[in-house]
Enzyme design. Sequence first.
Site, PDB file in Angstrom:
ATOM      1  N   CYS A 160      -3.497   1.115   6.507  1.00 49.70           N
ATOM      2  CA  CYS A 160      -3.703   0.325   7.732  1.00 49.70           C
ATOM      3  C   CYS A 160      -4.407   1.145   8.802  1.00 49.70           C
ATOM      4  CB  CYS A 160      -2.375  -0.175   8.256  1.00 49.70           C
ATOM      5  SG  CYS A 160      -1.158   1.134   8.380  1.00 49.70           S
ATOM      6  N   GLU A 219       3.908  -4.642  12.437  1.00 47.55           N
ATOM      7  CA  GLU A 219       2.991  -3.547  12.091  1.00 47.55           C
ATOM      8  C   GLU A 219       1.889  -4.159  11.242  1.00 47.55           C
ATOM      9  OE1 GLU A 219       2.857  -0.536  13.049  1.00 47.55           O
ATOM     10  OE2 GLU A 219       4.838  -0.035  13.797  1.00 47.55           O
ATOM     11  N   GLY A 230       1.531 -11.927   9.314  1.00 47.15           N
ATOM     12  CA  GLY A 230       2.318 -11.590  10.507  1.00 47.15           C
ATOM     13  C   GLY A 230       2.407 -12.772  11.456  1.00 47.15           C
ATOM     14  N   GLU A 267       7.000   2.202  15.091  1.00 45.16           N
ATOM     15  CA  GLU A 267       7.748   2.837  14.015  1.00 45.16           C
ATOM     16  C   GLU A 267       7.589   4.342  14.170  1.00 45.16           C
ATOM     17  OE1 GLU A 267       9.880   1.340  12.342  1.00 45.16           O
ATOM     18  OE2 GLU A 267       9.121  -0.124  10.907  1.00 45.16           O
ATOM     19  N   ASN A 306       0.809  -1.230   0.000  1.00 46.83           N
ATOM     20  CA  ASN A 306       0.000   0.000   0.000  1.00 46.83           C
ATOM     21  C   ASN A 306       0.840   1.277   0.000  1.00 46.83           C
ATOM     22  OD1 ASN A 306       0.689  -0.613   2.644  1.00 46.83           O
ATOM     23  ND2 ASN A 306      -1.189   0.206   3.508  1.00 46.83           N
ATOM     24  N   GLY A 358       2.347  -5.737   7.368  1.00 42.75           N
ATOM     25  CA  GLY A 358       1.410  -6.420   6.476  1.00 42.75           C
ATOM     26  C   GLY A 358       0.202  -6.905   7.247  1.00 42.75           C
ATOM     27  N   SER A 359      -0.426  -7.946   6.723  1.00 38.45           N
ATOM     28  CA  SER A 359      -1.689  -8.409   7.298  1.00 38.45           C
ATOM     29  C   SER A 359      -1.461  -9.287   8.540  1.00 38.45           C
ATOM     30  CB  SER A 359      -2.462  -9.204   6.247  1.00 38.45           C
ATOM     31  OG  SER A 359      -1.734 -10.353   5.913  1.00 38.45           O
TER      32      SER A 359
HETATM   33  P1  NAD Z   1       0.352  -9.259   3.224  1.00 38.67           P
HETATM   34  O1  NAD Z   1       0.427  -9.757   4.601  1.00 38.67           O
HETATM   35  O2  NAD Z   1      -0.373 -10.041   2.219  1.00 38.67           O
HETATM   36  O3  NAD Z   1       1.803  -9.047   2.617  1.00 38.67           O
HETATM   37  C1  NAD Z   1       2.757  -8.214   3.242  1.00 38.67           C
HETATM   38  C2  NAD Z   1       4.128  -8.631   2.775  1.00 38.67           C
HETATM   39  O4  NAD Z   1       4.377  -9.932   3.296  1.00 38.67           O
HETATM   40  C3  NAD Z   1       4.330  -8.717   1.273  1.00 38.67           C
HETATM   41  O5  NAD Z   1       5.608  -8.241   0.937  1.00 38.67           O
HETATM   42  C4  NAD Z   1       4.254 -10.210   1.026  1.00 38.67           C
HETATM   43  O6  NAD Z   1       4.975 -10.585  -0.117  1.00 38.67           O
HETATM   44  C5  NAD Z   1       4.891 -10.753   2.271  1.00 38.67           C
HETATM   45  N1  NAD Z   1       4.561 -12.139   2.598  1.00 38.67           N
HETATM   46  C6  NAD Z   1       3.473 -12.860   2.242  1.00 38.67           C
HETATM   47  N2  NAD Z   1       3.530 -14.112   2.768  1.00 38.67           N
HETATM   48  C7  NAD Z   1       4.673 -14.163   3.495  1.00 38.67           C
HETATM   49  C8  NAD Z   1       5.283 -15.164   4.296  1.00 38.67           C
HETATM   50  N3  NAD Z   1       4.721 -16.368   4.461  1.00 38.67           N
HETATM   51  N4  NAD Z   1       6.448 -14.869   4.915  1.00 38.67           N
HETATM   52  C9  NAD Z   1       7.022 -13.664   4.781  1.00 38.67           C
HETATM   53  N5  NAD Z   1       6.491 -12.663   4.022  1.00 38.67           N
HETATM   54  C10 NAD Z   1       5.326 -12.919   3.390  1.00 38.67           C
HETATM   55  O7  NAD Z   1      -0.204  -7.776   3.346  1.00 38.67           O
HETATM   56  P2  NAD Z   1      -0.532  -6.789   2.161  1.00 38.67           P
HETATM   57  O8  NAD Z   1      -1.789  -7.252   1.538  1.00 38.67           O
HETATM   58  O9  NAD Z   1       0.683  -6.573   1.323  1.00 38.67           O
HETATM   59  O10 NAD Z   1      -0.757  -5.436   2.966  1.00 38.67           O
HETATM   60  C11 NAD Z   1      -1.953  -5.087   3.492  1.00 38.67           C
HETATM   61  C12 NAD Z   1      -1.963  -5.352   4.980  1.00 38.67           C
HETATM   62  O11 NAD Z   1      -0.866  -4.692   5.583  1.00 38.67           O
HETATM   63  C13 NAD Z   1      -3.187  -4.803   5.672  1.00 38.67           C
HETATM   64  O12 NAD Z   1      -3.636  -5.710   6.623  1.00 38.67           O
HETATM   65  C14 NAD Z   1      -2.669  -3.530   6.320  1.00 38.67           C
HETATM   66  O13 NAD Z   1      -3.448  -3.095   7.403  1.00 38.67           O
HETATM   67  C15 NAD Z   1      -1.305  -3.927   6.703  1.00 38.67           C
HETATM   68  N6  NAD Z   1      -0.434  -2.740   6.868  1.00 38.67           N
HETATM   69  C16 NAD Z   1      -0.046  -2.378   8.119  1.00 38.67           C
HETATM   70  C17 NAD Z   1       0.728  -1.241   8.291  1.00 38.67           C
HETATM   71  C18 NAD Z   1       1.182  -0.790   9.657  1.00 38.67           C
HETATM   72  O14 NAD Z   1       2.116   0.002   9.738  1.00 38.67           O
HETATM   73  N7  NAD Z   1       0.571  -1.249  10.737  1.00 38.67           N
HETATM   74  C19 NAD Z   1       1.109  -0.485   7.185  1.00 38.67           C
HETATM   75  C20 NAD Z   1       0.682  -0.903   5.934  1.00 38.67           C
HETATM   76  C21 NAD Z   1      -0.078  -2.043   5.787  1.00 38.67           C
END
Ligand code: NAD
Length: 483
Positions: A289, A255, A238, A462, A157, A233-234
């Site tokens: 997020c 995060e 996580g 962060e 994002n 990420g999600s």
């Molecule tokens: P995602 O969890 O699908 O992917 C995030 C990252 O993780 C990507 O680079 C992906 O390639 C990687 N990934 C996927 N599977 C993995 C694994 N098994 N091991 C290691 N890495 C892996 O999330 P997304 O769809 O890219 O992002 C959206 C999510 O991120 C939303 O839930 C959003 O709320 C969250 N987010 C949080 C913050 C924050 O600072 N709290 C900021 C931005 C996004």
Amino acid sequence: MSGFTKEGLVRNYLAGRWSEGDNGSSLAVEDPGNQDHVADCAIAGEASLAQALEAARQSFERGDLADMKPSARGQLMIRIAAEIRALAAEGAPLLCRESGKSLTAAQDEFEEAAQYFEYYGGVADKIEGKSIPLGPDYVDYTVLEPYGVSAQIVPWNFPVSIAARSLAPSMAAGNATIIKSPELDPLALAMLGAALERAEVPEGSVSILNGIGADLGARLVASSQVDQIVFTGSVPTGQSVLRAAAESVTPSLMELGGKSAAVVFEDANLDQVIQSLESGIFYNAGQVCSAMARVLVHRSLYDEVIARAVALAEGLTVDHGLSNPGHTPVISAQQLDRVEALTSTARQDGARIATGGTRLDRPGYFMAPTILADVAPTSRVAQQEIFGPVCCFTPFDTEAEAIAIANGTDFGLVAGVFTRDLARSHRVARKLRAGQVFVNEWFAGGISTPFGGVGKSGFGREKGLEALFNYVRTKNVAISLKG
Ligand code: NAD
């Protein structure tokens, strides 16, 4: 520009060199605004990852960053900021096309990335320990040491600014860093490698690798050569990263997602509420997020706020991000399916679709700006992260009820209070279960204000000076002066 691309293929920034990966595999990047092909991106395989890990380890052991004079490390980071700004004219349109966001938002990302390097560059020579009094027979002090190799997983994002948000404090502290770019929009982030190269960052101290999360990402975080993990990420991903971290007992910063609520009291300035809503839920098509995903409104204002929210949503211009419309697409066909499917449960759960509710009939992955009214606090759209331009409205009668609803999800990233009553703003801010509370302006604050979650939104912080504590560990040195 450097070797960032070769014959249209965007490459990996591997230990100071540009690499096409191991076996010629690549992924195609699509423009969500019109479904055009933007470019192909070389994938780093197992051998490339091993090379990046080895180079990072060697760089750390040599002390490339950690033993650099701290003020020189800071100056290096200031140079990176300048190079990021110099690349923004080329990088922002690329980011706009690969992510779907508006050109202005993409330019803002490059600017924010530059600011992270300036901010943490300024801190590099101020990471101080303390001395602890043990009486005349001892000298005792603490040193804040870098971990070693930091593995950082970046979401799609805000790929450029989130990468900078973690890389800058990591570098300031003297760590070597390996970044895994998001597979949906890795191109502009690869350009960050060009900024690092131009600023003459020591070879091996930073790598930016492209690949699929479940493959490259999973292997990176499971590596025994990693000393610290930063995951953005999600929640489900996580959790899987945390399971890998548990195996090797690797410290992690999480995060994760959110379902943040704004509480609008009867004395709120509604212009502030509507301005906040525009950026809070429609910026980047709600794929934020810390989005203003739920709005709890005192019953006396409820109908008026819904009417103004609907007018806002229906008044947004819709177009490809390059023309800077008010509303842009979501990142992918899969994301659009997800957003639309979850939104469609609202009606079954008793909510009213005040506007929107479905995808827009046009090329690209556009979800209609959506206002859901009368959303039950326990319903699926109120509990699950939609990550799209969909806002849930719920009325309330008392302050206690509003706080209970706001705190009634598994998440706790940010929250908001809209009121002219100073005492109430502090009282409610104290009760809200969130890492950050905005009063009268959603997204108030910036790179210097700590950000992070409570509950399933994650842990660690962060941004700001606070973030540095995730990138260093404390060593205590206790010296006897006896004898
Ligand atoms: P995602 O969890 O699908 O992917 C995030 C990252 O993780 C990507 O680079 C992906 O390639 C990687 N990934 C996927 N599977 C993995 C694994 N098994 N091991 C290691 N890495 C892996 O999330 P997304 O769809 O890219 O992002 C959206 C999510 O991120 C939303 O839930 C959003 O709320 C969250 N987010 C949080 C913050 C924050 O600072 N709290 C900021 C931005 C996004």
